[in-house]
Enzyme design. Structure first.
Site, mmCIF file in Angstrom:
data_model
loop_
_atom_site.group_PDB
_atom_site.id
_atom_site.type_symbol
_atom_site.label_atom_id
_atom_site.label_comp_id
_atom_site.label_asym_id
_atom_site.label_seq_id
_atom_site.Cartn_x
_atom_site.Cartn_y
_atom_site.Cartn_z
ATOM 1 N N PHE A 126 0.800 -1.224 0.000
ATOM 2 C CA PHE A 126 0.000 0.000 0.000
ATOM 3 C C PHE A 126 0.831 1.271 0.000
ATOM 4 O O PHE A 126 0.391 2.322 0.444
ATOM 5 C CB PHE A 126 -0.976 0.009 1.185
ATOM 6 C CG PHE A 126 -1.673 -1.303 1.392
ATOM 7 C CD1 PHE A 126 -2.586 -1.761 0.456
ATOM 8 C CD2 PHE A 126 -1.389 -2.107 2.485
ATOM 9 C CE1 PHE A 126 -3.212 -2.986 0.612
ATOM 10 C CE2 PHE A 126 -2.010 -3.338 2.648
ATOM 11 C CZ PHE A 126 -2.921 -3.781 1.712
ATOM 12 N N ALA A 182 -0.393 -1.357 -14.034
ATOM 13 C CA ALA A 182 -1.169 -2.151 -15.001
ATOM 14 C C ALA A 182 -1.024 -1.587 -16.410
ATOM 15 O O ALA A 182 -0.676 -2.312 -17.347
ATOM 16 C CB ALA A 182 -2.634 -2.197 -14.581
ATOM 17 N N LYS A 191 -12.184 -9.685 -12.568
ATOM 18 C CA LYS A 191 -12.137 -10.312 -11.243
ATOM 19 C C LYS A 191 -11.101 -9.615 -10.343
ATOM 20 O O LYS A 191 -11.410 -9.200 -9.230
ATOM 21 C CB LYS A 191 -11.804 -11.794 -11.390
ATOM 22 C CG LYS A 191 -11.974 -12.591 -10.113
ATOM 23 C CD LYS A 191 -11.794 -14.079 -10.403
ATOM 24 C CE LYS A 191 -12.133 -14.911 -9.194
ATOM 25 N NZ LYS A 191 -12.066 -16.351 -9.502
ATOM 26 N N GLU A 234 -5.639 2.946 -6.677
ATOM 27 C CA GLU A 234 -6.010 4.046 -5.782
ATOM 28 C C GLU A 234 -7.493 4.416 -5.794
ATOM 29 O O GLU A 234 -8.076 4.749 -4.769
ATOM 30 C CB GLU A 234 -5.194 5.295 -6.149
ATOM 31 C CG GLU A 234 -4.031 5.569 -5.260
ATOM 32 C CD GLU A 234 -2.735 4.894 -5.685
ATOM 33 O OE1 GLU A 234 -1.763 5.022 -4.959
ATOM 34 O OE2 GLU A 234 -2.672 4.234 -6.747
ATOM 35 N N GLY A 249 0.133 -7.846 -4.421
ATOM 36 C CA GLY A 249 -1.259 -8.208 -4.153
ATOM 37 C C GLY A 249 -2.190 -7.592 -5.168
ATOM 38 O O GLY A 249 -3.406 -7.760 -5.117
HETATM 39 MO MO1 MOS Z 1 0.936 3.323 -3.815
HETATM 40 S S1 MOS Z 1 0.689 4.576 -2.213
HETATM 41 O O1 MOS Z 1 1.613 4.396 -4.958
HETATM 42 O O2 MOS Z 1 1.940 2.084 -3.431
#
Ligand code: MOS
Length: 740
Positions: free
Chosen positions: A242, A511, A635, A707, A468
């Site tokens: 994150f 991505a 998914k 995000e 993840g």
């Molecule tokens: Mo994200 S806060 O750019 O890993």
């Protein structure tokens, strides 16, 4: 013909490895002769180490060495050349064991190395440290007056038109409001850890928890003055990050330092408590002034944010610029300042700046709607920005109106009684709230390799990260589709400095950027295959142009004439080669892209039920409609969005790193007291992906989803709570005491 894999809900290709425990994380590697490090953290927030007494600890069973600023080996980092490898901030990043000075609570002050983890942990408790305590400053709210302009802002503020006070007149509706967010910590499941393998030639293999193996490698090479060739960093699996893996964390430094000294494999892992000892989402105070004409058109927006930073660096994020982008408004005034505190430098945390900035804006818009006595969604539609107003350029694509329409319809927004406290379910107050989400669609350079083998298998690789996010899976789908191979014949590789160069993974840019690089590499491989297929004297492809060749089912076809085909592996066979590969370096087309503003959008609708006797809030329904360009995998995309929505609910109702200003430290530094939503807190959530075509944003037309799920969600929850209760709580999280 095989199904096109792109756009199909393929389950994570790395899923079986993860659920069977086969996927290894940084702290799960074991090597013969390995020793374990345990970090001793500072008990004070500011001051100096007077002395460290390690005698008792050294006598403890199994202890091999204890390191601190007193005996840290002389390192290259003492040079002025030391630099950060992430997006640089102004100032100097924290340097472990650099001086006797204490700069923040829980600062790592010693590293105990022992034969076992338990021995190291016990011996660490025997290390005696005497501190000279200085007065610390950690109270954010009390120090709002001590702010400064950041010396380097990664997101320079933009204002336009006239100042709000000049333009908002008597007959207008004016709103002045302020919002406060306190600290949050990332808390991925996997703690930060580094395992180092020391080789006899002095080279290192480093298993690090990171969102960027090259970033980690470059940092270590710099700090220890080693050739980059001598360090290989791997991070094939990451248990969430994150943003916490964007900068190399201090355990990486410590593990490598000890391995170089001891010439042995070393493992250092942070404890959950220590996960609160580095970067966090900064506390942010925001003031907004909105002015609208009586017909609900925005005349002016003023958005001023003050955030905290450390004494070491000016950490900056985009908190206020969204206010000049999201709505049509000629007069926008923004400002962004920082208050330095005696804490660790903040760090990008999922939707850095956007999560807080858009929260304040979207709650303020809700407040304004009530002042104007119109529907909150209607207010947003009246002020819909058709063009990007900084520079007056079009958006590369923007299906936000469709997000509003489809989201509202699914949610049943038209049945809402706008009156606060008007909707009930038994003894509970029911509230419906909505908000807009926005995030920038970045495109970054990436290198990718593809390699076709004689057995028909394709390998696709780049040094990016899958923390993840589903990167392995979309890499597989993209390469499979472009080369016309079944996904089961494609293997994706990432998280290794030996692979093709890729930047950090973050900012929702992975991505789109990685798959665009894969497209470039596959285009190269297709051209090579065609060229080889033309070599045979009787080749039916002699005059075929690359764009007329189609790839499917393991064959190359002539477009429109599937009878004329050749098996890809036969091409390799006739060349007597076992493999054929192509490499690509994919760069953003800046000249084309800069003529457009590139953003992801969402509309999120939330229902809450509030029990006023208890003050409890339960989120009972969520609908989020997202416009993010092409969806590679519905998914994993759905998972990204519901993950973001859970974060938004956590931000609104649960997450709160509580600073005890008396000691200058976070007191709830564990997952028992740092609350995150659990299953019982989360209802069924509807995610809608609105169709959005985009030729500009990158060659794949993919905007990214990491995000956008969290942006606006907390605002929709807070707005729903207002609708339910008539109470406007302006500090997050909204806890039950504020609703009683
Ligand atoms: Mo994200 S806060 O750019 O890993």
């Amino acid at each position: 013909m095989q199904d096109n894999p792109i756009g199909k809900p393929l389950s994570r290709v790395d899923g079986p490895l993860k659920v069977t425990g086969e996927a290894k994380y940084a702290a799960e590697y074991h090597f013969p002769g390995m020793v374990y490090g345990y970090i001793v953290s500072s008990k004070i927030a500011k001051g100096k180490i007077q002395f460290i007494d390690t005698a008792k600890a050294m006598e403890a069973e199994g202890v091999i060495a204890i390191y601190s600023h007193e005996n840290v080996p002389k390192l290259a980092r003492l040079d002025l050349s030391y630099k950060d490898h992430d997006a640089p901030l102004s100032g100097k990043p924290f340097r472990p064991f650099y001086t006797d000075k204490i700069l923040f609570s829980q600062q790592p002050v010693a590293l105990v190395i022992a034969e076992t983890f338990e021995q190291a942990r016990y011996a660490a408790s025997l290390v005696q440290i005497r501190y000279l305590v200085a007065k610390h400053t950690t109270n954010f709210e009390e120090n709002l007056g001590n702010s400064h302009k950041p010396s380097l802002n990664r997101f320079p503020i933009k204002s336009r038109g006239k100042k709000a006070d000049k333009i908002i007149s008597e007959g207008d509706v004016r709103l002045d409001t302020e919002y406060l967010h306190m600290y949050e910590h990332h808390n991925p499941m996997e703690m930060h850890a580094t395992t180092v393998q020391y080789h006899d030639d002095g080279s290192l293999t480093v298993y690090d928890k990171t969102q960027g193996v090259l970033n980690s490698r470059n940092y270590l090479a710099d700090v220890f003055k080693l050739s980059k060739k001598k360090i290989r960093v791997l991070s094939p699996f990451v248990g969430g990050a994150f943003g916490s893996g964007l900068r190399p964390q201090y355990q990486a430094f410590m593990a490598v330092m000890a391995a170089l000294q001891l010439k042995r494999p070393v493992k250092v892992s942070l404890t959950r408590q220590q996960m609160f000892s580095f970067g966090h989402r900064p506390a942010t105070h925001q003031r907004l002034t909105l002015g609208a004409s009586p017909n609900a058109q925005l005349k002016a927006i003023k958005h001023v944010a003050i955030a905290e930073t450390s004494q070491l660096e000016d950490y900056t994020e985009n908190v206020v610029n969204w206010s000049g982008t999201l709505y049509q408004c000629n007069n926008v005034e923004t400002n962004y300042r920082l208050v330095p505190l005696d804490i660790y430098t903040p760090l990008d945390m999922r939707a850095p700046g956007g999560a807080t900035g858009v929260h304040a804006l979207e709650c303020a818009m809700d407040e304004l709607a009530y002042k104007l006595n119109i529907d909150p969604l209607e207010l947003r539609l009246i002020n819909y920005a058709e063009r990007f107003q900084d520079g007056d350029i079009p958006f590369s694509s923007k299906e936000l109106k469709e997000c509003y329409r489809q989201g509202a319809e699914k949610f049943g927004w038209s049945r809402r009684n706008p009156e606060p406290r008007s909707m009930k379910d038994d003894n509970q107050l029911v509230g419906w709230g909505m908000a807009t989400g926005i995030w920038e669609a970045f495109h970054v350079p990436v290198r990718a390799h593809v390699k076709l083998s004689i057995d028909g298998k394709l390998s696709v690789s780049t040094a990016t990260s899958d923390f993840g996010t589903g990167t392995y899976t979309i890499m597989t789908q993209t390469a499979a589709q472009l080369m016309g191979l079944p996904v089961t014949d494609v293997e994706a590789k990432l998280g290794d400095t030996n692979l093709a160069w890729a930047p950090l993974s973050g900012g929702s840019f992975t991505a789109g950027s990685v798959t665009s690089a894969i497209k470039a590499a596959c285009d190269g491989l297709k051209k090579k295959l065609l060229k080889l297929a033309k070599k045979a004297s009787n080749s039916p492809f002699k005059k075929l142009k690359p764009e007329q060749a189609e790839f499917n089912d393991g064959y190359m076809y002539v477009t429109g004439n599937p009878e004329i085909r050749i098996k890809l592996t036969d091409i390799l066979q006739s060349e007597k080669t076992n493999t054929l590969e192509a490499k690509a370096f994919s760069l953003p087309n800046v000249l084309k892209q800069r003529k457009y503003a590139r953003y992801t959008h969402s509309a999120v609708f939330v229902e809450v039920k509030v029990d006023e006797d208890l003050g409890t809030v339960h989120v009972s329904r969520v609908v989020s409609a997202v416009a993010a360009g092409k969806i590679l995998n519905p998914k994993t995309a759905h998972s990204q969005i519901i993950g973001g929505l859970v974060w938004g609910i956590g931000m609104a109702l649960h997450e709160d790193s509580v600073m005890d200003n008396q000691f200058g430290r976070f007191v709830n530094h564990n997952l028992a007291e740092y609350h995150i939503p659990v299953n019982a807190d989360i209802p069924e959530m509807d995610v809608i992906f609105v169709n959005e075509h985009d030729d500009i944003v990158n060659p794949m037309g993919v905007k990214g989803l990491g995000e956008i799920g969290v942006v606006g969600t907390a605002a929709a929850v807070a707005n729903a709570i207002f609708h339910a209760t008539g109470k406007r709580v302006k500090k997050l999280p909204i806890t039950l005491d504020t609703l009683l």
